[in-house]
Design a protein around this motif. Structure first.
Motif, short mmCIF file in Angstrom:
data_model
loop_
_atom_site.label_atom_id
_atom_site.label_comp_id
_atom_site.label_asym_id
_atom_site.label_seq_id
_atom_site.Cartn_x
_atom_site.Cartn_y
_atom_site.Cartn_z
N ARG A 544 0.84 -1.19 0.00
CA ARG A 544 0.00 0.00 0.00
C ARG A 544 0.88 1.24 0.00
NH1 ARG A 544 -4.84 -2.49 1.90
NH2 ARG A 544 -5.97 -0.50 1.99
N VAL A 545 0.42 2.28 -0.74
CA VAL A 545 1.13 3.55 -0.81
C VAL A 545 0.12 4.67 -0.58
CG1 VAL A 545 2.37 5.15 -2.30
CG2 VAL A 545 2.95 2.73 -2.34
N LEU A 546 0.36 5.50 0.41
CA LEU A 546 -0.52 6.61 0.73
C LEU A 546 -0.05 7.85 -0.02
CD1 LEU A 546 -2.95 7.50 2.47
CD2 LEU A 546 -1.30 8.15 4.24
N LEU A 547 -0.94 8.44 -0.84
CA LEU A 547 -0.64 9.64 -1.62
C LEU A 547 -1.69 10.69 -1.29
CD1 LEU A 547 0.08 8.02 -5.11
CD2 LEU A 547 1.77 8.80 -3.45
N GLY A 548 -1.38 11.53 -0.33
CA GLY A 548 -2.32 12.58 0.04
C GLY A 548 -3.67 12.02 0.46
N PRO A 549 -4.74 12.39 -0.26
CA PRO A 549 -6.08 11.93 0.14
C PRO A 549 -6.44 10.53 -0.34
CG PRO A 549 -6.25 13.36 -1.75
CD PRO A 549 -4.79 13.34 -1.37
N ILE A 550 -5.58 9.89 -1.12
CA ILE A 550 -5.89 8.56 -1.66
C ILE A 550 -4.84 7.55 -1.22
CG2 ILE A 550 -7.07 9.53 -3.66
CD1 ILE A 550 -4.57 8.85 -5.31
N GLU A 551 -5.20 6.29 -1.38
CA GLU A 551 -4.27 5.20 -1.09
C GLU A 551 -4.32 4.21 -2.24
OE1 GLU A 551 -2.94 2.60 2.78
OE2 GLU A 551 -5.08 2.80 2.39
N LEU A 552 -3.16 3.85 -2.79
CA LEU A 552 -3.06 2.87 -3.87
C LEU A 552 -2.62 1.53 -3.30
CD1 LEU A 552 -1.35 5.01 -6.65
CD2 LEU A 552 -3.76 4.45 -6.42
N ILE A 553 -3.31 0.46 -3.71
CA ILE A 553 -3.05 -0.88 -3.18
C ILE A 553 -2.70 -1.81 -4.35
CG2 ILE A 553 -3.95 -2.78 -1.79
CD1 ILE A 553 -5.98 0.32 -1.74
N VAL A 554 -1.62 -2.55 -4.20
CA VAL A 554 -1.19 -3.49 -5.24
C VAL A 554 -2.10 -4.71 -5.21
CG1 VAL A 554 0.69 -4.92 -6.10
CG2 VAL A 554 1.20 -2.71 -5.05
N ARG A 555 -2.85 -4.90 -6.28
CA ARG A 555 -3.76 -6.06 -6.36
C ARG A 555 -3.09 -7.29 -6.93
NH1 ARG A 555 -9.76 -4.02 -8.33
NH2 ARG A 555 -10.21 -2.68 -6.52
N ASP A 556 -2.13 -7.08 -7.83
CA ASP A 556 -1.46 -8.24 -8.41
C ASP A 556 -0.16 -7.80 -9.07
OD1 ASP A 556 -1.06 -10.87 -8.98
OD2 ASP A 556 -2.70 -11.07 -10.43
#
Length: 629
Positions: A544-556
């Protein structure tokens, strides 16, 4: 004489059967399997059913052979990508970690036990290595899907720290037995030179031995029933050859397994199955013998200091050593805390504690009994808490695949190819019409008791059995195609975010839509490359990577580690349990830099930033998904 042979065979076989049945209890209740094996040995020993066994040489010989078998299987099953991913942290733990643990524990043992400094460090060396077999059994028994980086670190550490602990223990036993009192400087120099020679010879013989095993297996047309025995015997020859010339036989046999397991060795499926069984048998025999050798009636005299030392090892020595070893690596604090807690002591520590008895040391029995109690303390305290702690620290990720019904077959004369038999699961991608890749050759389909060619069956249906001819190093894509959907726990329903993001899209689009504060260089990257960069150059499933107001999660990720699926969440997951210590060097650097920036930043600018954080978050511009992993 003949009656005695039958009686010994009967008792030995009964103990193995009892240990095998105890594994059912361990899988049911998540108990440490090693603890059950040791308890069976204790219950049938001198203070239990009365089986008298006090031959230290036989116990050490049998335990060493069993450990060699376990280490070869451990190396054989360690993929190179796991070694590359965790080589730095794991090797740091296996070298400096063992030394630091030995020093810290030895200092405590000197003040709690009636031992000299050298004897105290000898006890520390005996209990300095971890027993990963117990750890991974607990993870499997509890169906815990641990993050790959943590699992790889523990795997590689466990395979490489035993030889170093063994070298330290044997060397200290020889020094004490010689009744010499070398100067500290001379002792350290001798240890360093001896260590380099011992490990160097072991590494060279192990690598050459692994290459020779692969070459002989490919050149000799041995029967499939004889081949696994041939490989196991060759591995023991590597172990013995390295030890005979003054090298580390344990490091050699581990590296031989690593080389053989990561090469295109013939009949790899048969070898893995045979070695799994032999590894189980070796563990059972080693643990039972060590349990039989112990004398519980001698424990009460040293119970209090031994328990205190066990607690010191669990709560002080291991955590400090792990933190110091992992400071240079950018590992999150929860991962460092988990690695420090999962340093279970096991059969290797008990086996090494026998060496003072073999060396005829005056306090040999005291050292052995203390080490045995420390192992019990470690298993009781840490053994039952591995799963709960992993969940508490947020290191559990949802299962990548659901149930998979697969059989691997190796056909005679089909070098480097396998026949895989899959049962099509309801809801799997192939049941929904996904195509099988070209490099896989489906040859036969069984449906309702009838067999037909794949080309004549049309679309596959749930319940079909499909036989596919593939290279033995086939990509894991087939497992994904034939596996059913993973059952997602309600608590993990939003684990991967509610929105899908194409990792190939430019990161500039994220900046335009959500204003996460990307730098100019980051805006020129793709979203997938941005996430990989933020993760330090390596991404894995569920990162998981937190970028300001959003969070990106590696699904695959694919077989080469490239991100193929990303999720986006506007409600980042609740922070995991905060760990007050275990800051990495990267975190320390980031905190210092942030502190300096805040000190230099005018108060007015800080107020503007605080107000900006209160603004409304933009609405998503990506497609809503089910949130499944």
């Amino acid at each position: 004489m003949e009656h005695g042979i039958y009686l010994v065979t009967l008792v030995g076989a009964a103990l193995v059967v009892a240990a095998a049945f105890s594994s059912l209890i361990a899988f049911r209740f998540g108990a440490p399997l090693l603890l059950l094996f040791l308890c069976i040995g204790l219950a049938t020993g001198t203070d239990g059913l009365g089986i008298h066994f006090d031959n230290a040489r036989v116990a050490y010989f049998a335990g060493s052979l069993a450990l060699a078998v376990i280490l070869f299987d451990s190396g054989f099953g360690t993929p190179l990508n796991a070694l590359r991913q965790a080589a730095g942290p794991a090797l740091s733990l296996a070298t400096f970690g063992v030394l630091l643990t030995t020093g810290l524990f030895g200092a405590a043992a000197y003040y709690l036990l009636d031992l000299t400094w050298l004897e105290s460090f000898l006890l520390g060396a005996a209990v300095a290595s971890t027993d990963a077999a117990a750890v991974f059994f607990l993870l499997r028994a509890g169906e815990i899907n641990l993050r790959e980086r943590v699992r790889s670190t523990l795997e590689v550490e466990s395979g490489t720290n035993d030889p170093i602990a063994i070298f330290l223990t044997i060397t200290l036993v020889e020094v004490i037995a010689a009744n010499t009192h070398p100067e500290a400087k001379v002792l350290v120099t001798d240890l360093a030179v001896g260590f380099l020679v011992n490990m160097g010879l072991g590494a060279v013989i192990g690598i050459l031995g692994g290459m020779a095993i692969v070459r002989l297996v490919d050149r000799l047309n041995l029967d499939h029933g004889l081949l696994p025995i041939f490989v196991l015997t060759l591995s023991l020859m590597v172990f013995a050859a390295a030890g005979a010339v003054g090298g580390s036989g344990f490091l050699a046999v581990y590296l031989a397994g690593l080389i053989a397991g990561n090469s295109d060795i013939r009949a790899v499926t048969i070898l893995k199955r045979f070695q799994d069984g032999m590894s189980w048998l070796a563990q059972i025999i080693m643990f039972l013998i060590l349990g039989l050798f112990a004398t519980p009636s001698q424990f009460p005299a040293i119970l209090v200091p031994a328990v205190l030392l066990g607690l010191f090892l669990v709560f002080v020595a291991r955590p400090i050593a792990v933190w110091l070893c992992l400071v240079p690596f950018r590992l999150p604090r929860p991962e460092v805390a988990f690695v420090s807690w999962v340093g279970l002591r096991g059969a290797v520590s008990i086996l090494l504690a026998i060496t003072p008895l073999l060396g005829g040391l005056e306090n040999g029995r005291l050292i052995f009994n203390t080490a045995f109690i420390i192992v019990l303390v470690s298993l009781i305290i840490q053994g039952w808490t591995v799963g709960p702690l992993a969940r508490r620290l947020g290191l559990i990720v949802p299962a990548r695949l659901g149930p998979l019904d697969k059989v691997e077959l190796e056909l005679p004369g089909s070098a480097h190819h396998e026949l895989l038999a899959y049962r099509v699961s309801p809801g799997s991608p192939v049941a929904r019409g996904e195509r099988i890749p070209r490099w896989a050759r489906p040859s036969l389909v069984l449906r309702d008791g009838r067999s037909m060619r794949f080309q004549d069956m049309g679309r596959l249906a749930a319940g079909d059995h499909v036989y596919i001819f593939v290279p033995d190093r086939y990509p894991r894509l087939l497992d994904k195609l034939f596996a059913s959907r993973a059952v997602v726990d309600p608590e993990d329903a939003d684990f991967f975010g509610a929105f899908a993001v194409d990792p190939s899209r430019p990161a500039e689009e994220l900046e335009t839509a959500y204003a996460p504060g990307l730098t100019e260089a980051e805006r020129k990257l793709s979203i997938g490359d941005l996430v990989t960069t933020r993760l330090g150059g390596h991404a894995e499933y569920a990162d998981r990577v937190l970028l300001g107001p959003i969070e990106l999660i590696v699904r695959d990720v694919d077989d080469k580690g490239r991100i193929t699926g990303l999720g986006l969440s506007f409600e980042p997951t609740a922070p995991v349990a905060r760990v007050p210590v275990f800051l990495s060097a990267g975190e320390i650097r980031d905190r210092i830099a942030a502190f300096i920036r805040n000190r230099r930043k005018p108060a007015k600018a800080r107020a503007v930033e605080a107000a900006a954080e209160m603004e409304t978050v933009p609405q998503p511009v990506v497609e809503k998904t089910t949130g499944e992993g």
